[in-house]
Design a protein around this motif. Sequence first.
Motif, PDB file in Angstrom:
ATOM      1  N   LYS A 493      43.117  64.534  36.250  1.00 49.02           N
ATOM      2  CA  LYS A 493      43.940  63.775  35.310  1.00 49.02           C
ATOM      3  C   LYS A 493      45.406  64.187  35.396  1.00 49.02           C
ATOM      4  O   LYS A 493      46.307  63.348  35.280  1.00 49.02           O
ATOM      5  CB  LYS A 493      43.420  63.968  33.882  1.00 49.02           C
ATOM      6  CG  LYS A 493      44.096  63.079  32.848  1.00 49.02           C
ATOM      7  CD  LYS A 493      43.488  63.268  31.474  1.00 49.02           C
ATOM      8  CE  LYS A 493      44.106  62.298  30.474  1.00 49.02           C
ATOM      9  NZ  LYS A 493      45.567  62.456  30.371  1.00 49.02           N
ATOM     10  N   GLU A 494      45.662  65.475  35.616  1.00 43.00           N
ATOM     11  CA  GLU A 494      47.045  65.934  35.732  1.00 43.00           C
ATOM     12  C   GLU A 494      47.738  65.288  36.929  1.00 43.00           C
ATOM     13  O   GLU A 494      48.923  64.942  36.870  1.00 43.00           O
ATOM     14  CB  GLU A 494      47.090  67.458  35.864  1.00 43.00           C
ATOM     15  CG  GLU A 494      46.612  68.217  34.638  1.00 43.00           C
ATOM     16  CD  GLU A 494      45.109  68.364  34.588  1.00 43.00           C
ATOM     17  OE1 GLU A 494      44.600  69.002  33.650  1.00 43.00           O
ATOM     18  OE2 GLU A 494      44.432  67.815  35.494  1.00 43.00           O
ATOM     19  N   LEU A 495      47.001  65.129  38.023  1.00 47.68           N
ATOM     20  CA  LEU A 495      47.567  64.498  39.210  1.00 47.68           C
ATOM     21  C   LEU A 495      47.933  63.050  38.941  1.00 47.68           C
ATOM     22  O   LEU A 495      49.036  62.592  39.291  1.00 47.68           O
ATOM     23  CB  LEU A 495      46.564  64.585  40.372  1.00 47.68           C
ATOM     24  CG  LEU A 495      46.867  63.730  41.597  1.00 47.68           C
ATOM     25  CD1 LEU A 495      48.080  64.275  42.340  1.00 47.68           C
ATOM     26  CD2 LEU A 495      45.658  63.664  42.528  1.00 47.68           C
ATOM     27  N   ILE A 496      47.040  62.309  38.324  1.00 54.84           N
ATOM     28  CA  ILE A 496      47.285  60.889  38.073  1.00 54.84           C
ATOM     29  C   ILE A 496      48.417  60.705  37.072  1.00 54.84           C
ATOM     30  O   ILE A 496      49.268  59.813  37.228  1.00 54.84           O
ATOM     31  CB  ILE A 496      45.995  60.207  37.579  1.00 54.84           C
ATOM     32  CG1 ILE A 496      44.866  60.409  38.606  1.00 54.84           C
ATOM     33  CG2 ILE A 496      46.231  58.730  37.357  1.00 54.84           C
ATOM     34  CD1 ILE A 496      45.191  59.930  40.002  1.00 54.84           C
ATOM     35  N   ASP A 497      48.466  61.539  36.042  1.00 53.24           N
ATOM     36  CA  ASP A 497      49.564  61.453  35.076  1.00 53.24           C
ATOM     37  C   ASP A 497      50.905  61.730  35.745  1.00 53.24           C
ATOM     38  O   ASP A 497      51.927  61.112  35.405  1.00 53.24           O
ATOM     39  CB  ASP A 497      49.332  62.438  33.933  1.00 53.24           C
ATOM     40  CG  ASP A 497      48.140  62.051  33.065  1.00 53.24           C
ATOM     41  OD1 ASP A 497      47.725  60.873  33.134  1.00 53.24           O
ATOM     42  OD2 ASP A 497      47.621  62.925  32.339  1.00 53.24           O
TER      43      ASP A 497
END
Length: 661
Positions: A493-497
Amino acid sequence: MGVVFLRARAVTLLGGRQIRLPLISFRTSRLTLYKPRTLIFVKFRVASQSVKMTESSASKLLNGEACQRALRAKNAGKNGFVKNHCVFEHPRKYRRPAEKNQNATSNSSLYKKPFSESFEETPLLVAVLTYMGYGILTIFGYFRDFLRHWNIEKCHIAHEREQQKDFVPLYQDFENFYTRNLYMRIRDNWNRPICSVPGAKVDLVERVTHNYNWTFEHTGKVVKDVINMGSYNYLGFAENTGACAGAAIETTHTYGVGVASTRCEIGNLDIHEELEQLVARFLGVESSMAFGMGFATNSMNIPALTGKVRNLIPFLFLFCFRFLSVEEFWNSACYSLKEKQLFLQRIIYKKKKGCLILSDELNHASLVLGARLSGSTIRVFKHNNMQSLEKLLRDAIAHGQPRTHRPWKKILIVVEGIYSMEGSIVRLPEVVALKKRYKAYLYLDEAHSIGALGPNGRGVVDYFGLDPKDVDIMMGTFTKSFGAAGGYIGGRKELIDYLRCHSHSALYATSMSPPVAQQIISSMKIIMGEDGSTLGADRLRQLSENTTYFRRKLREMGFIIYGNDDSPVVPLMLYMPAKIGAFGREMLKRNIGTVVVGFPATPIIESRARFCVSAAHTREMLDTALEAISEVGDLLQLKYSRRGRPLSSLGWSSEESLLQD
């Protein structure tokens, strides 16, 4: 204590060899070698002999070159600076196989099922005749350019006007030599217009040329029911009837065709949110993000992941405390012109390097473009060669960045699931093992493998039975197996955000068309079985059976085909330039649509025809296509294979792999 331990460890593993290590420090769990600005002397005492390496030799290692032996004695070991200092074990020699054939795994313990690939070597006579063919075409090309120069032959190419002869030329004649004299001879094999759904069969618009392929005219006739062996319609979802088409039509009535805005403005629809949640669930990752163009998914997101960062601290310090503007600094008399130029180039616009991209030599153009746009250091390893990849990883960790030898801030391995020109499948278990061992990141492009591989159609990760969390960035496209358009990136999720805020493709591109998004949702739910039917499982099974049958029949006929036995991309080798156009035309005469590829898209002696097997193909269609291929193969003498069945493994043995601890 750490340095003493390392020295003792080195002597133990090197079999009593004495080795003087340079200064070693621990930083981010990696070895960093610091060298003075003067000469470096690394001594290997082997059988009372010493090897001296100067700074020039060390610089060769930094460029990825192997250090040559300084001593040629029989018992002298390799001057393997990286291997001795990084892993502290004997360097193993890589033995190139007699044929370009890889029929077994290089480390069988990492694979849960047989992994078979075939790359039969080009016959010597065929290679010589291919070079001669290109040579003859080149000679005639220069001769025709001479005739065009003196207006003996009509010139159809763009050229400068007489009034612009003193300007910098816009059209370089030499750069267009290949297009002018080689490509134009076989141009009729590409850009053929179709007037139907690109399913198992297509309808082609008939066209003719009266000036040797420079221009085409439509005759008004249509060639009906051409068997389509070239489209990436792996699961047969490129259709205008059925559940997917009906849902797309309904979505068009609800949302319209276009959004006319970006996602970050007012172009974020609920159907986009639904698509991204479904993709994340399909891949088995925390989050995902969809893009409207598959090519831009790679080319615009890789720079966001491994870019350079501007260093503005000296700039702000200077102009806040001394100068009010760049003009005042430039007009000041405090510095010379050269000093001002160096300051602006190296300070104001200086970017902190620190990212390394390790790219397969056969990666797609979108991956290559994205890596170049990122500004990162790029190093290329041999196709699917894990020893070449591991050597680059060890060199990168042992030596760090050029000149400074600081550790790399980020090492990104970029590979594809299925390579679209070779038909090969990435050795993902070995790549994941190397990635974990050397603390690198992995970017996996599943444009051709998603939906086409694996028992559940979830790509090469599903094919090998691996954990999706082992892949840091999972990329794929919706243009192949899903019969739609666009691409996705999945991961944490951190990557996509982070990508939502920094990706150019997300910030500046128009949102995906709603009917296209609905096509993806419908087809993906069918693959997952969430539509309440077994249609998805049936198509996956049909694609696997068609691939196995088609490849086996081509081998039995005597053709040289490349790739993995489970890959639906089937390259059939043509080699000679004259046979590229002849094969495409002869197949079309028999109502078979194919894709032929030649130099510079492939190596000069490896021209080929590329077939894409689909679940929509029936056994009768494949038999008809195989019969036509065999007939054209006899006509053009394309059955080059010197063996009736695949040979035993000639690839890398498990003993040579450095992955076994």
